[in-house]
Scaffold this motif. Sequence first.
Motif, PDB file in Angstrom:
ATOM      1  N   ASP A  18      36.511 169.961  -3.085  1.00 23.07           N
ATOM      2  CA  ASP A  18      37.801 170.450  -3.557  1.00 23.07           C
ATOM      3  C   ASP A  18      38.829 170.277  -2.441  1.00 23.07           C
ATOM      4  N   PRO A  19      39.992 169.697  -2.750  1.00 28.36           N
ATOM      5  CA  PRO A  19      41.007 169.500  -1.712  1.00 28.36           C
ATOM      6  C   PRO A  19      41.459 170.812  -1.072  1.00 28.36           C
ATOM      7  N   LEU A  20      41.441 171.895  -1.837  1.00 33.82           N
ATOM      8  CA  LEU A  20      41.819 173.182  -1.244  1.00 33.82           C
ATOM      9  C   LEU A  20      40.724 173.707  -0.319  1.00 33.82           C
ATOM     10  N   GLU A  21      39.458 173.392  -0.593  1.00 37.87           N
ATOM     11  CA  GLU A  21      38.401 173.761   0.347  1.00 37.87           C
ATOM     12  C   GLU A  21      38.587 173.002   1.660  1.00 37.87           C
ATOM     13  N   GLN A  22      38.964 171.749   1.561  1.00 36.64           N
ATOM     14  CA  GLN A  22      39.249 170.971   2.772  1.00 36.64           C
ATOM     15  C   GLN A  22      40.433 171.579   3.516  1.00 36.64           C
ATOM     16  N   ALA A  23      41.444 172.030   2.780  1.00 35.42           N
ATOM     17  CA  ALA A  23      42.617 172.647   3.405  1.00 35.42           C
ATOM     18  C   ALA A  23      42.228 173.946   4.109  1.00 35.42           C
ATOM     19  N   ILE A  24      41.315 174.704   3.509  1.00 32.09           N
ATOM     20  CA  ILE A  24      40.839 175.948   4.139  1.00 32.09           C
ATOM     21  C   ILE A  24      40.185 175.615   5.474  1.00 32.09           C
ATOM     22  N   GLU A  25      39.296 174.640   5.459  1.00 29.29           N
ATOM     23  CA  GLU A  25      38.596 174.263   6.689  1.00 29.29           C
ATOM     24  C   GLU A  25      39.567 173.767   7.753  1.00 29.29           C
ATOM     25  N   THR A  26      40.519 172.960   7.345  1.00 28.64           N
ATOM     26  CA  THR A  26      41.495 172.427   8.294  1.00 28.64           C
ATOM     27  C   THR A  26      42.356 173.546   8.877  1.00 28.64           C
ATOM     28  N   ALA A  27      42.824 174.442   8.018  1.00 29.06           N
ATOM     29  CA  ALA A  27      43.711 175.526   8.472  1.00 29.06           C
ATOM     30  C   ALA A  27      42.999 176.491   9.404  1.00 29.06           C
ATOM     31  N   LEU A  28      41.755 176.826   9.079  1.00 30.76           N
ATOM     32  CA  LEU A  28      41.041 177.809   9.893  1.00 30.76           C
ATOM     33  C   LEU A  28      40.471 177.208  11.167  1.00 30.76           C
ATOM     34  N   SER A  29      40.388 175.903  11.257  1.00 33.28           N
ATOM     35  CA  SER A  29      39.943 175.211  12.470  1.00 33.28           C
ATOM     36  C   SER A  29      38.717 175.861  13.094  1.00 33.28           C
ATOM     37  N   PRO A  30      37.597 175.918  12.349  1.00 36.01           N
ATOM     38  CA  PRO A  30      36.424 176.591  12.911  1.00 36.01           C
ATOM     39  C   PRO A  30      35.986 175.973  14.228  1.00 36.01           C
ATOM     40  N   ASP A  45      49.850 177.917   8.756  1.00 33.52           N
ATOM     41  CA  ASP A  45      48.912 177.047   8.051  1.00 33.52           C
ATOM     42  C   ASP A  45      47.976 177.850   7.146  1.00 33.52           C
ATOM     43  N   VAL A  46      47.464 178.956   7.663  1.00 33.81           N
ATOM     44  CA  VAL A  46      46.570 179.806   6.876  1.00 33.81           C
ATOM     45  C   VAL A  46      47.325 180.398   5.682  1.00 33.81           C
ATOM     46  N   GLN A  47      48.543 180.859   5.907  1.00 33.84           N
ATOM     47  CA  GLN A  47      49.345 181.427   4.810  1.00 33.84           C
ATOM     48  C   GLN A  47      49.669 180.370   3.761  1.00 33.84           C
ATOM     49  N   ASN A  48      49.944 179.154   4.186  1.00 31.14           N
ATOM     50  CA  ASN A  48      50.227 178.077   3.231  1.00 31.14           C
ATOM     51  C   ASN A  48      49.026 177.795   2.336  1.00 31.14           C
ATOM     52  N   ASN A  51      48.813 180.579  -0.161  1.00 27.59           N
ATOM     53  CA  ASN A  51      49.850 180.385  -1.182  1.00 27.59           C
ATOM     54  C   ASN A  51      49.455 179.292  -2.171  1.00 27.59           C
ATOM     55  N   ASP A  52      48.862 178.211  -1.679  1.00 28.67           N
ATOM     56  CA  ASP A  52      48.429 177.118  -2.556  1.00 28.67           C
ATOM     57  C   ASP A  52      47.348 177.601  -3.529  1.00 28.67           C
ATOM     58  N   ILE A  53      46.444 178.422  -3.054  1.00 29.21           N
ATOM     59  CA  ILE A  53      45.421 178.982  -3.945  1.00 29.21           C
ATOM     60  C   ILE A  53      46.095 179.878  -4.984  1.00 29.21           C
ATOM     61  N   GLY A  54      47.069 180.656  -4.545  1.00 29.62           N
ATOM     62  CA  GLY A  54      47.793 181.542  -5.464  1.00 29.62           C
ATOM     63  C   GLY A  54      48.488 180.793  -6.590  1.00 29.62           C
ATOM     64  N   LYS A  55      48.869 179.566  -6.334  1.00 29.27           N
ATOM     65  CA  LYS A  55      49.567 178.764  -7.355  1.00 29.27           C
ATOM     66  C   LYS A  55      48.672 178.366  -8.519  1.00 29.27           C
ATOM     67  N   ILE A  56      47.349 178.397  -8.332  1.00 25.69           N
ATOM     68  CA  ILE A  56      46.458 177.952  -9.404  1.00 25.69           C
ATOM     69  C   ILE A  56      45.787 179.104 -10.150  1.00 25.69           C
ATOM     70  N   ILE A  57      46.098 180.337  -9.792  1.00 24.19           N
ATOM     71  CA  ILE A  57      45.414 181.487 -10.388  1.00 24.19           C
ATOM     72  C   ILE A  57      45.509 181.505 -11.909  1.00 24.19           C
ATOM     73  N   LYS A  58      46.689 181.318 -12.453  1.00 24.25           N
ATOM     74  CA  LYS A  58      46.855 181.412 -13.909  1.00 24.25           C
ATOM     75  C   LYS A  58      46.197 180.251 -14.648  1.00 24.25           C
ATOM     76  N   THR A  70      35.708 181.770  -0.692  1.00 26.43           N
ATOM     77  CA  THR A  70      35.427 180.847   0.405  1.00 26.43           C
ATOM     78  C   THR A  70      36.367 181.102   1.575  1.00 26.43           C
ATOM     79  N   PHE A  71      37.634 181.277   1.255  1.00 28.72           N
ATOM     80  CA  PHE A  71      38.671 181.511   2.259  1.00 28.72           C
ATOM     81  C   PHE A  71      38.377 182.780   3.070  1.00 28.72           C
ATOM     82  N   ILE A  72      38.073 183.856   2.364  1.00 27.37           N
ATOM     83  CA  ILE A  72      37.794 185.133   3.041  1.00 27.37           C
ATOM     84  C   ILE A  72      36.523 185.028   3.873  1.00 27.37           C
ATOM     85  N   ALA A  73      35.488 184.402   3.310  1.00 24.45           N
ATOM     86  CA  ALA A  73      34.229 184.261   4.048  1.00 24.45           C
ATOM     87  C   ALA A  73      34.400 183.416   5.305  1.00 24.45           C
TER      88      ALA A  73
END
Length: 88
Positions: A18-30, A45-48, A51-58, A70-73
Amino acid sequence: MNKHEKSNVRSKKRKQIDPLEQAIETALSPGDFISYDDAWSFVDDVQNVANDIGKIIKKEPERAAHLYETFIAACPDSKTSFPAHPSM
């Protein structure tokens, strides 16, 4: 579609990240150190990503829930990621 073709389609779907999973990994820079100078950029970056995840909720609530989990974990646990304050 025969049984073999269905299996190939399923395995291709599983392999797609998922592109958003990739974005999570990139933003959190483990594993990367975040310097004082880079802290606000990191937060932005983390807030963005949040926000992107929030856009797909509905439209995609199950996907959004999975991504938030995934993001929280993936977020560092402040008790284990930072040295304890001497007074603690």
